[in-house]
Design a protein around this motif. Structure first.
Motif, PDB file in Angstrom:
ATOM      1  N   GLU A   1       0.707  -1.122   0.095  1.00  0.00           N
ATOM      2  CA  GLU A   1       0.197   0.311  -0.164  1.00  0.00           C
ATOM      3  C   GLU A   1       1.325   1.187   0.171  1.00  0.00           C
ATOM      4  O   GLU A   1       0.566   1.925  -0.247  1.00  0.00           O
ATOM      5  CB  GLU A   1      -1.007   0.344   1.105  1.00  0.00           C
ATOM      6  CG  GLU A   1      -2.124  -1.083   0.922  1.00  0.00           C
ATOM      7  CD  GLU A   1      -3.046  -1.409   2.551  1.00  0.00           C
ATOM      8  OE1 GLU A   1      -2.544  -0.396   3.294  1.00  0.00           O
ATOM      9  OE2 GLU A   1      -3.823  -1.613   2.411  1.00  0.00           O
ATOM     10  N   GLU A   2       2.599   1.613   0.907  1.00  0.00           N
ATOM     11  CA  GLU A   2       2.382   2.569   1.184  1.00  0.00           C
ATOM     12  C   GLU A   2       3.545   2.729  -0.934  1.00  0.00           C
ATOM     13  O   GLU A   2       3.322   3.746  -0.740  1.00  0.00           O
ATOM     14  CB  GLU A   2       4.329   1.960   1.505  1.00  0.00           C
ATOM     15  CG  GLU A   2       3.377   2.786   3.338  1.00  0.00           C
ATOM     16  CD  GLU A   2       4.711   2.250   4.183  1.00  0.00           C
ATOM     17  OE1 GLU A   2       5.941   1.779   3.916  1.00  0.00           O
ATOM     18  OE2 GLU A   2       4.446   2.370   5.065  1.00  0.00           O
ATOM     19  N   ILE A   3       4.180   1.660  -1.617  1.00  0.00           N
ATOM     20  CA  ILE A   3       4.553   1.368  -2.017  1.00  0.00           C
ATOM     21  C   ILE A   3       3.871   2.326  -3.643  1.00  0.00           C
ATOM     22  O   ILE A   3       3.752   3.134  -4.152  1.00  0.00           O
ATOM     23  CB  ILE A   3       5.074   0.439  -3.095  1.00  0.00           C
ATOM     24  CG1 ILE A   3       5.774   0.163  -2.335  1.00  0.00           C
ATOM     25  CG2 ILE A   3       5.394   0.542  -4.219  1.00  0.00           C
ATOM     26  CD1 ILE A   3       6.670  -1.676  -2.409  1.00  0.00           C
ATOM     27  N   GLN A   4       2.542   1.603  -3.630  1.00  0.00           N
ATOM     28  CA  GLN A   4       1.434   2.554  -4.235  1.00  0.00           C
ATOM     29  C   GLN A   4       0.677   3.541  -4.155  1.00  0.00           C
ATOM     30  O   GLN A   4       0.681   4.623  -5.060  1.00  0.00           O
ATOM     31  CB  GLN A   4       0.003   1.438  -4.408  1.00  0.00           C
ATOM     32  CG  GLN A   4      -0.953   2.282  -5.518  1.00  0.00           C
ATOM     33  CD  GLN A   4      -2.226   0.488  -5.101  1.00  0.00           C
ATOM     34  OE1 GLN A   4      -2.871   0.186  -4.143  1.00  0.00           O
ATOM     35  NE2 GLN A   4      -3.204   0.692  -6.127  1.00  0.00           N
ATOM     36  N   LYS A   5       1.018   3.980  -3.091  1.00  0.00           N
ATOM     37  CA  LYS A   5       0.399   5.464  -2.508  1.00  0.00           C
ATOM     38  C   LYS A   5       1.651   6.505  -3.127  1.00  0.00           C
ATOM     39  O   LYS A   5       1.439   7.257  -3.776  1.00  0.00           O
ATOM     40  CB  LYS A   5       0.405   5.850  -1.047  1.00  0.00           C
ATOM     41  CG  LYS A   5      -1.083   5.529  -0.399  1.00  0.00           C
ATOM     42  CD  LYS A   5      -1.055   4.985   0.737  1.00  0.00           C
ATOM     43  CE  LYS A   5      -2.434   4.822   1.083  1.00  0.00           C
ATOM     44  NZ  LYS A   5      -2.048   4.464   3.257  1.00  0.00           N
ATOM     45  N   LEU A   6       2.945   6.033  -2.951  1.00  0.00           N
ATOM     46  CA  LEU A   6       4.306   6.745  -3.546  1.00  0.00           C
ATOM     47  C   LEU A   6       4.170   7.070  -4.819  1.00  0.00           C
ATOM     48  O   LEU A   6       4.905   7.911  -5.548  1.00  0.00           O
ATOM     49  CB  LEU A   6       5.567   5.959  -2.686  1.00  0.00           C
ATOM     50  CG  LEU A   6       5.551   6.138  -1.510  1.00  0.00           C
ATOM     51  CD1 LEU A   6       6.983   5.205  -0.822  1.00  0.00           C
ATOM     52  CD2 LEU A   6       6.331   7.948  -1.242  1.00  0.00           C
ATOM     53  N   GLU A   7       3.887   5.650  -5.762  1.00  0.00           N
ATOM     54  CA  GLU A   7       3.901   5.679  -6.832  1.00  0.00           C
ATOM     55  C   GLU A   7       2.735   6.825  -7.824  1.00  0.00           C
ATOM     56  O   GLU A   7       3.237   7.341  -8.737  1.00  0.00           O
ATOM     57  CB  GLU A   7       4.304   4.812  -7.572  1.00  0.00           C
ATOM     58  CG  GLU A   7       5.374   3.078  -7.169  1.00  0.00           C
ATOM     59  CD  GLU A   7       4.772   2.267  -8.054  1.00  0.00           C
ATOM     60  OE1 GLU A   7       5.934   1.257  -8.243  1.00  0.00           O
ATOM     61  OE2 GLU A   7       3.692   1.679  -7.804  1.00  0.00           O
ATOM     62  N   GLU A   8       1.719   6.825  -7.177  1.00  0.00           N
ATOM     63  CA  GLU A   8       0.424   7.364  -7.455  1.00  0.00           C
ATOM     64  C   GLU A   8       0.671   8.771  -7.202  1.00  0.00           C
ATOM     65  O   GLU A   8       0.476   9.925  -8.236  1.00  0.00           O
ATOM     66  CB  GLU A   8      -0.714   7.361  -6.710  1.00  0.00           C
ATOM     67  CG  GLU A   8      -1.292   6.407  -7.179  1.00  0.00           C
ATOM     68  CD  GLU A   8      -2.699   5.338  -6.034  1.00  0.00           C
ATOM     69  OE1 GLU A   8      -2.455   5.894  -5.160  1.00  0.00           O
ATOM     70  OE2 GLU A   8      -2.852   3.805  -6.610  1.00  0.00           O
ATOM     71  N   THR A   9       1.570   9.330  -5.594  1.00  0.00           N
ATOM     72  CA  THR A   9       2.539  10.061  -6.254  1.00  0.00           C
ATOM     73  C   THR A   9       3.235  11.506  -6.678  1.00  0.00           C
ATOM     74  O   THR A   9       3.504  12.390  -6.477  1.00  0.00           O
ATOM     75  CB  THR A   9       2.222  11.286  -4.415  1.00  0.00           C
ATOM     76  OG1 THR A   9       2.718  10.134  -4.143  1.00  0.00           O
ATOM     77  CG2 THR A   9       0.659  10.560  -4.109  1.00  0.00           C
TER      78      THR A   9
END
Length: 74
Positions: A23-31
């Motif tokens: 989830e952290e990776i996904q949020k970082l990639e989105e931003t």
């Protein structure tokens, strides 16, 4: 608590860590902005951590199976 139960608890804890890291990776990639090298480095580090967690999870699964197979049935 038996060794088998302890291994299952370790698996559950590790699975939770893996979900949180994904989830952290996904949020970082989105931003992520295209030119932010620091953010890219953080994402790479998190992906490396996730890979380590996945490998550890696979080892735990093998231990659970082995323990289960070697547990006498009464």
């Amino acid at each position: 608590m038996t060794e088998f139960d302890e291994l299952i608890q370790q698996q559950l804890k590790l699975a939770d860590q893996m979900i949180h890291t994904r989830e952290e990776i996904q949020k970082l990639e989105e931003t992520l902005s295209g030119s932010d090298e620091a953010m890219k480095t953080i994402i790479v580090e998190k992906k490396d951590r996730l890979l380590h967690l996945e490998e550890e999870f696979e080892r735990l699964i093998e231990n659970v199976i082995s323990t289960f197979e070697n547990t006498p049935i009464y």
